[in-house]
Design a protein around this motif. Sequence first.
Motif, PDB file in Angstrom:
ATOM      1  N   SER A 104      -9.075  52.523 -21.123  1.00 22.84           N
ATOM      2  CA  SER A 104      -9.253  52.494 -22.581  1.00 22.84           C
ATOM      3  C   SER A 104     -10.602  51.933 -22.978  1.00 22.84           C
ATOM      4  O   SER A 104     -11.203  52.377 -23.962  1.00 22.84           O
ATOM      5  CB  SER A 104      -8.126  51.673 -23.232  1.00 22.84           C
ATOM      6  OG  SER A 104      -8.149  50.339 -22.755  1.00 22.84           O
ATOM      7  N   TRP A 105     -11.102  50.935 -22.216  1.00 21.06           N
ATOM      8  CA  TRP A 105     -12.389  50.342 -22.588  1.00 21.06           C
ATOM      9  C   TRP A 105     -13.514  51.349 -22.437  1.00 21.06           C
ATOM     10  O   TRP A 105     -14.535  51.263 -23.128  1.00 21.06           O
ATOM     11  CB  TRP A 105     -12.670  49.108 -21.735  1.00 21.06           C
ATOM     12  CG  TRP A 105     -11.740  47.988 -22.032  1.00 21.06           C
ATOM     13  CD1 TRP A 105     -10.777  47.470 -21.214  1.00 21.06           C
ATOM     14  CD2 TRP A 105     -11.646  47.244 -23.247  1.00 21.06           C
ATOM     15  NE1 TRP A 105     -10.091  46.451 -21.847  1.00 21.06           N
ATOM     16  CE2 TRP A 105     -10.612  46.296 -23.090  1.00 21.06           C
ATOM     17  CE3 TRP A 105     -12.348  47.292 -24.457  1.00 21.06           C
ATOM     18  CZ2 TRP A 105     -10.249  45.399 -24.081  1.00 21.06           C
ATOM     19  CZ3 TRP A 105     -11.995  46.407 -25.449  1.00 21.06           C
ATOM     20  CH2 TRP A 105     -10.961  45.475 -25.270  1.00 21.06           C
ATOM     21  N   VAL A 163     -13.899  53.362 -25.754  1.00 27.14           N
ATOM     22  CA  VAL A 163     -14.346  52.695 -26.967  1.00 27.14           C
ATOM     23  C   VAL A 163     -15.829  52.997 -27.189  1.00 27.14           C
ATOM     24  O   VAL A 163     -16.604  53.068 -26.231  1.00 27.14           O
ATOM     25  CB  VAL A 163     -14.110  51.172 -26.854  1.00 27.14           C
ATOM     26  CG1 VAL A 163     -14.745  50.447 -28.024  1.00 27.14           C
ATOM     27  CG2 VAL A 163     -12.617  50.884 -26.808  1.00 27.14           C
ATOM     28  N   THR A 218      -8.815  47.875 -31.163  1.00 25.50           N
ATOM     29  CA  THR A 218      -9.072  48.963 -30.216  1.00 25.50           C
ATOM     30  C   THR A 218      -7.963  49.105 -29.187  1.00 25.50           C
ATOM     31  O   THR A 218      -7.898  50.127 -28.497  1.00 25.50           O
ATOM     32  CB  THR A 218     -10.411  48.742 -29.483  1.00 25.50           C
ATOM     33  OG1 THR A 218     -10.351  47.543 -28.704  1.00 25.50           O
ATOM     34  CG2 THR A 218     -11.570  48.671 -30.459  1.00 25.50           C
ATOM     35  N   GLY A 232     -13.638  47.866 -35.762  1.00 23.02           N
ATOM     36  CA  GLY A 232     -12.476  48.015 -34.896  1.00 23.02           C
ATOM     37  C   GLY A 232     -11.674  49.273 -35.204  1.00 23.02           C
ATOM     38  O   GLY A 232     -11.196  49.957 -34.289  1.00 23.02           O
ATOM     39  N   GLY A 234     -13.539  52.155 -33.869  1.00 19.38           N
ATOM     40  CA  GLY A 234     -13.363  52.142 -32.426  1.00 19.38           C
ATOM     41  C   GLY A 234     -11.986  52.640 -32.003  1.00 19.38           C
ATOM     42  O   GLY A 234     -11.849  53.353 -30.997  1.00 19.38           O
ATOM     43  N   THR A 235     -10.962  52.292 -32.761  1.00 18.21           N
ATOM     44  CA  THR A 235      -9.610  52.764 -32.476  1.00 18.21           C
ATOM     45  C   THR A 235      -9.523  54.276 -32.610  1.00 18.21           C
ATOM     46  O   THR A 235      -8.923  54.966 -31.782  1.00 18.21           O
ATOM     47  CB  THR A 235      -8.605  52.105 -33.445  1.00 18.21           C
ATOM     48  OG1 THR A 235      -8.677  50.690 -33.300  1.00 18.21           O
ATOM     49  CG2 THR A 235      -7.184  52.572 -33.169  1.00 18.21           C
ATOM     50  N   SER A 244     -11.367  55.830 -29.672  1.00 24.32           N
ATOM     51  CA  SER A 244     -10.606  55.697 -28.431  1.00 24.32           C
ATOM     52  C   SER A 244      -9.427  56.658 -28.392  1.00 24.32           C
ATOM     53  O   SER A 244      -9.193  57.348 -27.392  1.00 24.32           O
ATOM     54  CB  SER A 244     -10.115  54.247 -28.291  1.00 24.32           C
ATOM     55  OG  SER A 244      -9.358  54.079 -27.125  1.00 24.32           O
TER      56      SER A 244
END
Length: 393
Positions: free
Chosen positions: A25-26, A29, A79, A374, A377-378, A381
């Motif tokens: 997941s990182w 982002v 995220t 955030g 970013g969510t 992702s």
Amino acid sequence: MSRDPLGVRAVLTPARRWGPSSRTSWLRVDLGLFIGAAGLSLVGVVLVWSATRETHGAGLALKQLLAVAIGMACAVGLTRLDVRVVRALAPVVYVLAVVGLVAVISPLGSTVNGSRSWIRLPGGFTLQPSELMKVALAIGLAMLLADRADRGLRQRNRDVALAWVVAGIPVVLVLAQPDLGSALVLVAMAVVIIAAAGAPWPWTVAVVLAGVGVTVAAFTTSLLSTYQSNRLKAFLDPSLDPQGIGYQTRQVRLAIGSGGLSGQGLFAGRQTQGGYIPFQETDFVFSVAGEELGFVGALGLVLLIAFIVVRAAVVARRADTFGRLVSLGIAVWLGVQAFENIGMNLGLTPVTGLPLPFVSYGGSAMIASWIAVGLVGTVASSSSAARTGPGAA
């Protein structure tokens, strides 16, 4: 059989199948967005320190750094959520934000410079609900309008009317403080989100005309407090308030103009270090960059803000309908607010008290801006996971 009236189980369960895994997941982002926001925030802490070191030492800069840390933690936490969790929680967030706006105009609120926009908290901290309302409006309107847009259907008039009621409630409450600058940002967000969701064009035209009418009324009637009305009138004629906003704007322009190409040096600006500019750490923090870092430093701030706005718009292009509307709303919020703040420093727009995102002193504004990062970013992702994960096939 047990029931799940909020639908949270249905939202969370699919995320296990196609959502970002703990190992990857990182990588999904938008790190560029986070790096840009972090760099801008740290520069803002330094500028706040420079503007307040003579009167407050490092106190305000440390409080700003704490707000940055809290905001970054909120952004990183967001995220880790699937975007559908955000969509499910949107009504709750919106209602809580409206409650905050109601509380601020009640006896719980505090008046500063003619605007009742803050709630005092223990430890010398304050909360400004209008900043958090920007987050709530972005996800609230997106949740309300995404369903029909997902199915390729045009928004019905009743859907658009309901969306404008949802947007109009916080706008009216913010105007009651009064805070014209934040109200204009909320209206700009609503116009873009509702139009992008497929609203019939007459609605957009009507709302824009109504916004122009409210702005004219702010100049010509008692819609705003005397303090804020004087601020707007002094934009047209600084001589109307020579000891107040007229003095401030003259000093701000002098500071920016004296910075030249490379500036007078950090902590060495004559206007900044002499304390000639009231509220420099909030409304006029851009003048610190102009005077001490010069044209090059001020341009760097503008480019960093533009990068964040553009990244949000790019994420919007790649997202599903809900994510697209949220990211577009955030891009408009940060872009309009930055334009207004920098414009009032340069004498191009009226002084309305809007902070410069990620830069101006203020915990609520900083945390809200990072929550916006955030959310983008969510969306990024989840969009990446939907395209590359097992469930995308």
